[in-house]
Design a protein around this motif. Sequence first.
Motif, PDB file in Angstrom:
ATOM      1  N   ARG A  12       0.925  -1.343   0.026  1.00  0.00           N
ATOM      2  CA  ARG A  12       0.035   0.097   0.087  1.00  0.00           C
ATOM      3  C   ARG A  12       0.986   1.363   0.046  1.00  0.00           C
ATOM      4  O   ARG A  12       1.934   1.440   1.013  1.00  0.00           O
ATOM      5  CB  ARG A  12      -0.893   0.083   1.127  1.00  0.00           C
ATOM      6  N   TYR A  13       0.414   2.294  -0.822  1.00  0.00           N
ATOM      7  CA  TYR A  13       1.471   3.371  -1.052  1.00  0.00           C
ATOM      8  C   TYR A  13       0.298   4.747  -0.957  1.00  0.00           C
ATOM      9  O   TYR A  13      -0.746   4.568  -1.049  1.00  0.00           O
ATOM     10  CB  TYR A  13       2.043   3.520  -2.463  1.00  0.00           C
ATOM     11  N   ARG A  14       0.870   5.751  -0.591  1.00  0.00           N
ATOM     12  CA  ARG A  14       0.419   7.044  -0.571  1.00  0.00           C
ATOM     13  C   ARG A  14       0.586   7.545  -1.916  1.00  0.00           C
ATOM     14  O   ARG A  14       1.720   7.778  -2.405  1.00  0.00           O
ATOM     15  CB  ARG A  14       0.881   7.928   0.452  1.00  0.00           C
ATOM     16  N   VAL A  15      -0.386   8.044  -2.518  1.00  0.00           N
ATOM     17  CA  VAL A  15      -0.304   8.563  -4.079  1.00  0.00           C
ATOM     18  C   VAL A  15      -0.344  10.232  -3.910  1.00  0.00           C
ATOM     19  O   VAL A  15      -1.134  10.807  -3.346  1.00  0.00           O
ATOM     20  CB  VAL A  15      -1.523   8.057  -4.801  1.00  0.00           C
ATOM     21  N   LEU A  16       0.771  10.535  -4.729  1.00  0.00           N
ATOM     22  CA  LEU A  16       0.677  12.295  -4.492  1.00  0.00           C
ATOM     23  C   LEU A  16       0.661  12.616  -6.050  1.00  0.00           C
ATOM     24  O   LEU A  16       1.512  12.522  -6.981  1.00  0.00           O
ATOM     25  CB  LEU A  16       2.451  12.492  -4.050  1.00  0.00           C
ATOM     26  N   PRO A  17      -0.498  13.186  -6.364  1.00  0.00           N
ATOM     27  CA  PRO A  17      -0.797  13.736  -7.725  1.00  0.00           C
ATOM     28  C   PRO A  17       0.165  14.717  -8.159  1.00  0.00           C
ATOM     29  O   PRO A  17       0.477  14.680  -9.437  1.00  0.00           O
ATOM     30  CB  PRO A  17      -2.249  14.079  -7.760  1.00  0.00           C
ATOM     31  N   GLY A  18       0.772  15.675  -7.528  1.00  0.00           N
ATOM     32  CA  GLY A  18       1.747  16.460  -8.085  1.00  0.00           C
ATOM     33  C   GLY A  18       1.098  17.679  -8.343  1.00  0.00           C
ATOM     34  O   GLY A  18       1.297  18.900  -8.038  1.00  0.00           O
ATOM     35  N   CYS A 119     -18.923   7.585  -1.431  1.00  0.00           N
ATOM     36  CA  CYS A 119     -18.578   6.094  -1.070  1.00  0.00           C
ATOM     37  C   CYS A 119     -18.069   5.500  -2.120  1.00  0.00           C
ATOM     38  O   CYS A 119     -18.283   5.470  -3.251  1.00  0.00           O
ATOM     39  CB  CYS A 119     -19.842   5.523  -0.741  1.00  0.00           C
ATOM     40  N   GLY A 120     -16.772   4.756  -1.881  1.00  0.00           N
ATOM     41  CA  GLY A 120     -16.166   3.927  -2.615  1.00  0.00           C
ATOM     42  C   GLY A 120     -15.610   4.472  -3.848  1.00  0.00           C
ATOM     43  O   GLY A 120     -15.643   4.262  -5.204  1.00  0.00           O
ATOM     44  N   MET A 121     -15.016   5.838  -3.663  1.00  0.00           N
ATOM     45  CA  MET A 121     -14.425   6.496  -4.856  1.00  0.00           C
ATOM     46  C   MET A 121     -12.906   5.517  -5.137  1.00  0.00           C
ATOM     47  O   MET A 121     -12.062   5.484  -4.123  1.00  0.00           O
ATOM     48  CB  MET A 121     -13.877   7.895  -4.281  1.00  0.00           C
ATOM     49  N   GLY A 122     -12.732   5.372  -6.187  1.00  0.00           N
ATOM     50  CA  GLY A 122     -11.664   4.537  -6.512  1.00  0.00           C
ATOM     51  C   GLY A 122     -11.938   3.604  -7.894  1.00  0.00           C
ATOM     52  O   GLY A 122     -12.723   3.621  -8.690  1.00  0.00           O
ATOM     53  N   GLU A 167      -9.422   8.026   0.216  1.00  0.00           N
ATOM     54  CA  GLU A 167      -9.829   7.989   1.634  1.00  0.00           C
ATOM     55  C   GLU A 167      -9.537   9.271   2.376  1.00  0.00           C
ATOM     56  O   GLU A 167      -8.278   9.794   2.290  1.00  0.00           O
ATOM     57  CB  GLU A 167      -9.206   6.886   2.375  1.00  0.00           C
ATOM     58  N   ARG A 168     -10.433  10.097   3.083  1.00  0.00           N
ATOM     59  CA  ARG A 168     -10.442  11.143   3.719  1.00  0.00           C
ATOM     60  C   ARG A 168      -9.629  12.201   2.944  1.00  0.00           C
ATOM     61  O   ARG A 168      -8.822  12.899   3.380  1.00  0.00           O
ATOM     62  CB  ARG A 168      -9.779  10.896   4.998  1.00  0.00           C
ATOM     63  N   GLY A 169      -9.884  12.326   1.644  1.00  0.00           N
ATOM     64  CA  GLY A 169      -9.407  13.250   0.948  1.00  0.00           C
ATOM     65  C   GLY A 169      -7.906  13.093   0.392  1.00  0.00           C
ATOM     66  O   GLY A 169      -7.389  14.024  -0.464  1.00  0.00           O
ATOM     67  N   LEU A 244     -14.495  11.325  12.890  1.00  0.00           N
ATOM     68  CA  LEU A 244     -14.709   9.917  12.934  1.00  0.00           C
ATOM     69  C   LEU A 244     -14.071   9.070  11.992  1.00  0.00           C
ATOM     70  O   LEU A 244     -13.711   8.003  12.157  1.00  0.00           O
ATOM     71  CB  LEU A 244     -16.406   9.691  13.051  1.00  0.00           C
ATOM     72  N   ALA A 245     -14.112   9.222  10.871  1.00  0.00           N
ATOM     73  CA  ALA A 245     -13.233   8.643   9.757  1.00  0.00           C
ATOM     74  C   ALA A 245     -11.908   8.517  10.183  1.00  0.00           C
ATOM     75  O   ALA A 245     -11.215   7.331   9.857  1.00  0.00           O
ATOM     76  CB  ALA A 245     -13.473   9.163   8.513  1.00  0.00           C
ATOM     77  N   ARG A 246     -11.098   9.564  10.687  1.00  0.00           N
ATOM     78  CA  ARG A 246      -9.985   9.416  11.133  1.00  0.00           C
ATOM     79  C   ARG A 246      -9.434   8.347  12.118  1.00  0.00           C
ATOM     80  O   ARG A 246      -8.693   7.683  12.149  1.00  0.00           O
ATOM     81  CB  ARG A 246      -9.274  10.833  11.207  1.00  0.00           C
ATOM     82  N   THR A 247     -10.299   8.357  13.367  1.00  0.00           N
ATOM     83  CA  THR A 247     -10.461   7.583  14.181  1.00  0.00           C
ATOM     84  C   THR A 247     -10.547   6.148  14.087  1.00  0.00           C
ATOM     85  O   THR A 247     -10.054   5.164  14.257  1.00  0.00           O
ATOM     86  CB  THR A 247     -11.373   7.816  15.295  1.00  0.00           C
TER      87      THR A 247
END
Length: 413
Positions: A12-18, A119-122, A167-169, A244-247
């Motif tokens: 799993r990676y973090r994506v940085l659009p740039g 919901c389910g953005m991907g 997820e969470r922006g 709540l999502a962050r928790t």
Amino acid sequence: MTQENKATRSVRYRVLPGTRAKARQLNRLAGACRYVWNEMLDQQQILHDTARMFGAKPPSPTYFTLGKSFTELRGSNGHEWLKELPFSVVRYTLKHQADAWQGFFKGQRRRPKFKGRGCGMGFTIPEKVRICNGCIAVPRIGEVRLRRRGGNPYPDGIPKQAVFKRERGKWFCTVSYEVGCEAREDDGAAVGVDRNIGQCALSTGEIIRMPDLSRLEARKRRYQRRMARRRKGSNRRERTRSKLARTHARIRGIRSNWAHQASRRIADAGHTTVIEDLNTKAMTRSAKGTAAAPGTNVRGKSGLNRAILASGWGSLEHHLEYKAGCLIRTAAPQTSRTCHECGNVDAASRPNQSTFRCQVCDHEANADVNAALNIRRQGLARLDGEGRGCKRTKSLLARPMSRQTGGGLRQAA
């Protein structure tokens, strides 16, 4: 000589659009996948309900049939904008819908639902995944940077699939690599594992406990109550929902990390790992009953169900399937009431949750460790010879043992 096998590992990676332009394009692609999902689902639900209305068998959609409908949708008037997006990426969304419908008809899942905007953005890149210099190429968008602490743990792996999710922006990407792994040599060591609420005990005497999440769970419940009092659509409700999502994400990350570390410690303890064959779905079934026959102790049973699900038994078992040299599932009944020394089975030998004291031979030990020793013995009884003959990539499902023939165990008089 050890034989090299092919296995799939996900990172799993973090994506940085740039740039903001690429971020908007990622959102547009994910929105197109959501739109196509809802359009195809609407068509299939109409066909399904119509067939049920006339007593006919509902059609079972497949990836091929849904793909044909998507091609027609893509070429129809008003949907020319779909041609600006990658065909294979958007169409692969229907693979997930086809699997959802198949699971629904088999009684394994609920009926597929429509996806909302948040919901389910991907989306998924199903094939021809190109990763170079820490960047992944998204069709018709360009390269976006991948970031992960520690880098790629499989630099020689071949990327086969990439799943993007927002997820969470923030955008994240899970890349599936095909890697070569050498079969682990059987050293004759075996370890039994007894899974309990919030911990697991090994036959070696080690007890691996989950981290204390009581403060985060209390914070989650506080945010849930606060969110229930907020007016829908208000800014305050949106801020509470974000907290709540962050928790939730933090709790999920801690549990996932514990499952990975615990499974690694168990796999390193011995080549052969023996666990109980637990039916978690049946164990966590609601006790509320029906209006005609209401259940008893519903509140206590619901709390027990939440504790069992929070212990992550399924995740731990999933990780052991590929980390352990050999995984054996054995029958679970009476393992916690059986004395490992003499084989006596008696419920009175458990004076409390953590202590086992045999009523016949006075053997005293930790109750979970004693159960792990019984699980280990039952698993070894199913192996050929001295615990050998179990393949690396195959799990054995042991049948329930007879207490008269299973290692000299006898029922208490």
